[in-house]
Design a protein around this motif. Structure first.
Motif, short mmCIF file in Angstrom:
data_model
loop_
_atom_site.label_atom_id
_atom_site.label_comp_id
_atom_site.label_asym_id
_atom_site.label_seq_id
_atom_site.Cartn_x
_atom_site.Cartn_y
_atom_site.Cartn_z
N MET A 141 46.48 -4.94 18.09
CA MET A 141 47.73 -4.32 17.55
C MET A 141 48.70 -3.85 18.64
O MET A 141 48.37 -3.15 19.08
CB MET A 141 47.13 -2.91 16.68
CG MET A 141 48.14 -2.12 15.98
SD MET A 141 48.53 -2.73 14.61
CE MET A 141 47.36 -1.90 13.56
N PHE A 144 54.44 -2.40 19.67
CA PHE A 144 55.66 -2.35 18.76
C PHE A 144 55.41 -2.56 17.37
O PHE A 144 56.25 -2.41 16.43
CB PHE A 144 56.66 -3.60 19.29
CG PHE A 144 55.97 -4.95 19.15
CD1 PHE A 144 55.83 -5.70 18.07
CD2 PHE A 144 55.54 -5.25 20.54
CE1 PHE A 144 55.32 -6.73 18.16
CE2 PHE A 144 54.84 -6.60 20.43
CZ PHE A 144 54.80 -7.49 19.47
N LEU A 145 53.96 -2.80 16.81
CA LEU A 145 53.71 -2.63 15.65
C LEU A 145 52.99 -1.43 15.05
O LEU A 145 53.47 -0.79 14.37
CB LEU A 145 52.64 -3.97 15.46
CG LEU A 145 52.16 -3.96 13.94
CD1 LEU A 145 53.47 -4.04 12.90
CD2 LEU A 145 51.12 -4.98 13.87
N PRO A 148 55.71 1.73 14.85
CA PRO A 148 56.42 1.72 13.54
C PRO A 148 55.53 2.07 12.45
O PRO A 148 55.82 2.90 11.62
CB PRO A 148 57.06 0.25 13.28
CG PRO A 148 57.27 -0.19 14.66
CD PRO A 148 56.25 0.48 15.42
N LEU A 149 54.35 1.56 12.46
CA LEU A 149 53.28 1.88 11.47
C LEU A 149 52.88 3.52 11.54
O LEU A 149 52.93 3.96 10.24
CB LEU A 149 51.85 1.09 11.68
CG LEU A 149 52.09 -0.46 11.23
CD1 LEU A 149 50.77 -1.24 11.56
CD2 LEU A 149 52.63 -0.41 9.74
N VAL A 151 54.78 5.74 12.74
CA VAL A 151 56.04 6.39 11.94
C VAL A 151 55.97 6.48 10.49
O VAL A 151 56.14 7.33 9.75
CB VAL A 151 57.54 5.93 12.65
CG1 VAL A 151 58.60 6.32 11.80
CG2 VAL A 151 57.49 6.04 14.19
N LEU A 152 55.64 5.19 9.94
CA LEU A 152 55.78 4.92 8.50
C LEU A 152 54.68 5.99 7.94
O LEU A 152 54.88 6.73 6.98
CB LEU A 152 55.34 3.56 8.38
CG LEU A 152 55.66 3.10 6.90
CD1 LEU A 152 56.98 3.34 6.38
CD2 LEU A 152 55.03 1.62 6.78
N PHE A 156 57.04 9.02 7.61
CA PHE A 156 57.61 9.04 6.26
C PHE A 156 56.65 9.53 4.99
O PHE A 156 57.33 10.31 4.29
CB PHE A 156 58.19 7.74 6.03
CG PHE A 156 59.46 7.38 6.92
CD1 PHE A 156 60.51 8.39 7.00
CD2 PHE A 156 59.34 6.14 7.67
CE1 PHE A 156 61.77 8.06 7.85
CE2 PHE A 156 60.53 6.05 8.76
CZ PHE A 156 61.70 6.83 8.65
N TRP A 157 55.58 8.72 5.13
CA TRP A 157 54.78 9.23 3.87
C TRP A 157 54.23 10.46 3.99
O TRP A 157 54.10 11.25 2.97
CB TRP A 157 53.62 7.83 3.72
CG TRP A 157 54.34 6.85 3.60
CD1 TRP A 157 55.29 6.40 3.10
CD2 TRP A 157 53.54 5.57 3.63
NE1 TRP A 157 55.69 4.99 3.09
CE2 TRP A 157 54.64 4.39 3.20
CE3 TRP A 157 52.48 4.92 3.88
CZ2 TRP A 157 54.23 3.06 3.22
CZ3 TRP A 157 52.25 3.74 4.06
CH2 TRP A 157 52.97 2.54 3.41
#
Lengths: 315, 292
Positions: A141, A144-145, A148-149, A151-152, A156-157
């Motif tokens: 993994m 750079f993947l 963002p994941l 963070v998401l 955010f969630w």
């Protein structure tokens, strides 16, 4: 030992010199000068600017000037940020990057060593398979993947942690540090497991157990020292990757560090900034390689013995 | 002894047949190979398989979540994500394979010459490799991309030029053990030329480790490409790659998370499969090499 250190230091100098020279001449080959902005500058102004920064001198003269300045610790002015010297920019970006790298390394070492040792003590059980499968995921993994994941999910969630910044909001250092450290935690776990498995089957471990030492003393005092050598040897080269990862992490989380400056300088064709940062980062990487080499040598009694009894030469 | 048994004993099993048997027993490796094979076939057939044309966009539609018409959804320009991932995969896989080939050619040539010729040549050549190892390469690749513009060809060359070092070391080690064996001596006594011996006898016999390391290099290279593309220093639009798609996805993930998740999945699954395949090949071809 001192001789060994001195020898390794001497070997680092030509490498560093190569980096400086190659970078200097490479960057001058770049199409588009620093003053070729979207708005074309009047030729007279451009010539004046180039004269001001000595860009009109012959190449070799620019080169020797630069080397001279460098020896005095002066990396010249930034072409893109007038009034800023490159070394000032580097110094202003360094604290955030250093802190980030330090936390990431801590994440990697603490999680990695714990997982690796625990897996090695109970090989081929769930305690081995579960962390090692997670480690495989961690390796596959990319930063750079993962960034963002995370963070998401957590930003955010779930809305648990801040999604950007560095030292502005409580907890905003957690996601970047974990993002950067995760892949290395995975490598460290695998290396530690391998190293520990090998050590635990050695005679001196059996001797320690036969003496009646409790298992945790055997592991912590006797096995770890040898078992961690591959891990420590890995940390030096890993540092270069950590810096590269910090370019990504600093971009994702908008951290005002060295990595972000470097990527921006690369986009802006800020010659002196790229040159200065490259030299600075290269020096750091070379120093770290040296440190991890020395540490791994010092921790390995066989090598340590060799080093203090052999008179340099081929190593 | 019966005739049949004698035949069998004479034939024996070649290294490759033997390795194939071992490989087939390793379920993870077979799984990895199937996945990689599937992605490669899809990449080759993309122009015929892709549900939409690469340039097709539908600005009125905009970004939509996965649906029957667009299995993986669309991006803000109304472009079909599945199509973009398929075309991006072509680029990512091509970078992986071509850059690895560059590394393979340089590394094998360098390692074979150093190992076979030996002596001072060997010492000098391997010192050069050592010195290059100490250079901070990630920074150097970024520098190259800045200086020479962001062309795909250069990306292949730059990455390949970095990855050959380990290959050279592995090949040299292999050649050192091979060159002292009798069949090489026999070849020499027959008067074969050195290049001929190297190409026809030394290289084929060190193929096992070379294949293993090449398989493990492909995911590293793909990762490097994706890393550069994510920073905006790799593949440039209108071309696309998985790294670039992830970078676009990350920009709009709050509103359109599928734009991040699906390209991310494509890259991760491929890297996973390649690593399993490489590990499996190593166990099959090189049983002595330990797993770390």
């Amino acid at each position: 030992m001192l001789r060994f250190i001195g020898l390794r230091l001497l070997q680092a100098i030509p490498v560093l010199f190569t980096v400086i020279t190659a970078t200097f001449f490479l960057i001058r080959q770049a199409p588009g000068g620093p003053f070729d902005a979207e708005k074309p500058v009047i030729p007279a102004v451009k010539r004046a600017l180039e004269a001001k920064y000595n860009l009109d001198l012959p190449m070799w003269q620019q080169y020797t000037n630069y080397l001279g300045d460098l020896l005095r610790g002066d990396m010249g002015p930034s072409f893109k940020y007038p009034g800023w010297a490159v070394h000032d920019l580097i110094i202003s970006g360094l604290p955030a990057t250093a802190e980030l790298a330090f936390y990431a390394l801590m994440v990697a070492i603490v999680i990695g060593v714990l997982a690796g040792v625990s897996a090695a003590l109970k090989p081929n059980t769930a305690r081995d398979y579960v962390p090692m499968s997670l480690a495989m995921i961690g390796i596959c993994m990319p930063t750079f993947l993962l960034g963002p994941l995370l963070v998401l999910i957590f930003g955010f969630w779930l809305d648990w942690l801040p999604i950007s910044g560095w030292g502005d909001l409580p907890g905003d250092k957690i996601l970047p540090s974990f993002t950067l450290g995760a892949a290395y935690a995975a490598y460290v776990a695998r290396l530690t497991r391998g190293g520990m498995l090998e050590i635990m089957s050695q005679d001196y471990i059996r001797t320690a157990r036969a003496k009646g030492l409790p298992e945790h003393i055997v592991v912590i005092k006797h096995a770890l020292r040898g078992g961690l050598i591959p891990t420590i040897a890995f940390l030096g080269p890993a540092f270069a990757g950590l810096l590269a990862g910090s370019f990504v992490v600093e971009t994702i989380f908008q951290i005002p560090g060295l990595g972000r400056f470097y990527v921006q300088a690369a986009f802006n064709r800020d010659y002196t900034m790229i040159l200065g940062t490259t030299i600075f980062l290269s020096t750091l990487i070379i120093v770290f390689n040296l440190l991890s080499d020395l540490l791994a040598t010092w921790m390995n009694p066989k090598l340590r013995h060799q080093m203090s009894h052999r008179s340099g030469g081929q190593s | 002894m019966s005739q049949a048994a004698l035949m069998e004993a004479e034939q024996g099993t070649s290294l490759w047949a033997d390795a194939w048997v071992r490989l087939k027993k390793n379920k993870l490796a077979v799984f990895g190979m199937s996945v990689v094979g599937f992605f490669v076939v899809v990449a080759i057939l993309t122009p015929w398989l892709a549900p939409y044309a690469y340039e097709a966009q539908d600005l009125e539609l905009g970004a939509t979540p996965p649906s029957a018409a667009h299995w993986l959804g669309t991006d803000i320009f109304g472009r079909d994500l599945l199509t973009r991932i398929m075309y991006g995969g072509r680029v990512s896989l091509a970078v992986g394979i071509i850059a690895t080939s560059v590394a393979l050619v340089i590394g094998v040539a360098w390692g074979t010459v150093a190992g076979y010729v030996g002596g001072r040549t060997d010492a000098v050549m391997m010192r050069i490799v050592d010195a290059l190892y100490a250079l901070p390469f990630i920074i150097f690749i970024i520098l190259l991309m800045v200086v020479f513009g962001r062309s795909m060809l250069l990306l292949f060359l730059a990455i390949g030029a970095v990855e050959w070092l380990t290959m050279a070391r592995i090949v040299r080690g292999q050649v050192l053990t091979i060159r002292s064996q009798e069949f090489i001596e026999a070849a020499r006594s027959m008067g074969l030329s050195t290049p001929h011996i190297m190409l026809r006898h030394v290289v084929p016999n060190s193929l096992g480790p070379i294949i293993v390391y090449a398989t493990l290099t492909v995911p590293q290279v793909m990762l490097l490409e994706a890393f550069l593309s994510f920073l905006g220093l790799g593949i440039q639009p209108p071309q696309s790659s998985w790294g670039l798609l992830i970078s676009y996805g990350a920009e709009t993930m709050e509103d359109y998370p599928w734009l991040l998740i699906f390209p991310g999945l494509a890259l991760s699954i491929t890297l996973f499969a390649l690593n399993f395949m490489g590990d499996g090949l190593r166990d099959a071809l090189d049983p002595k090499a330990s797993k770390d």
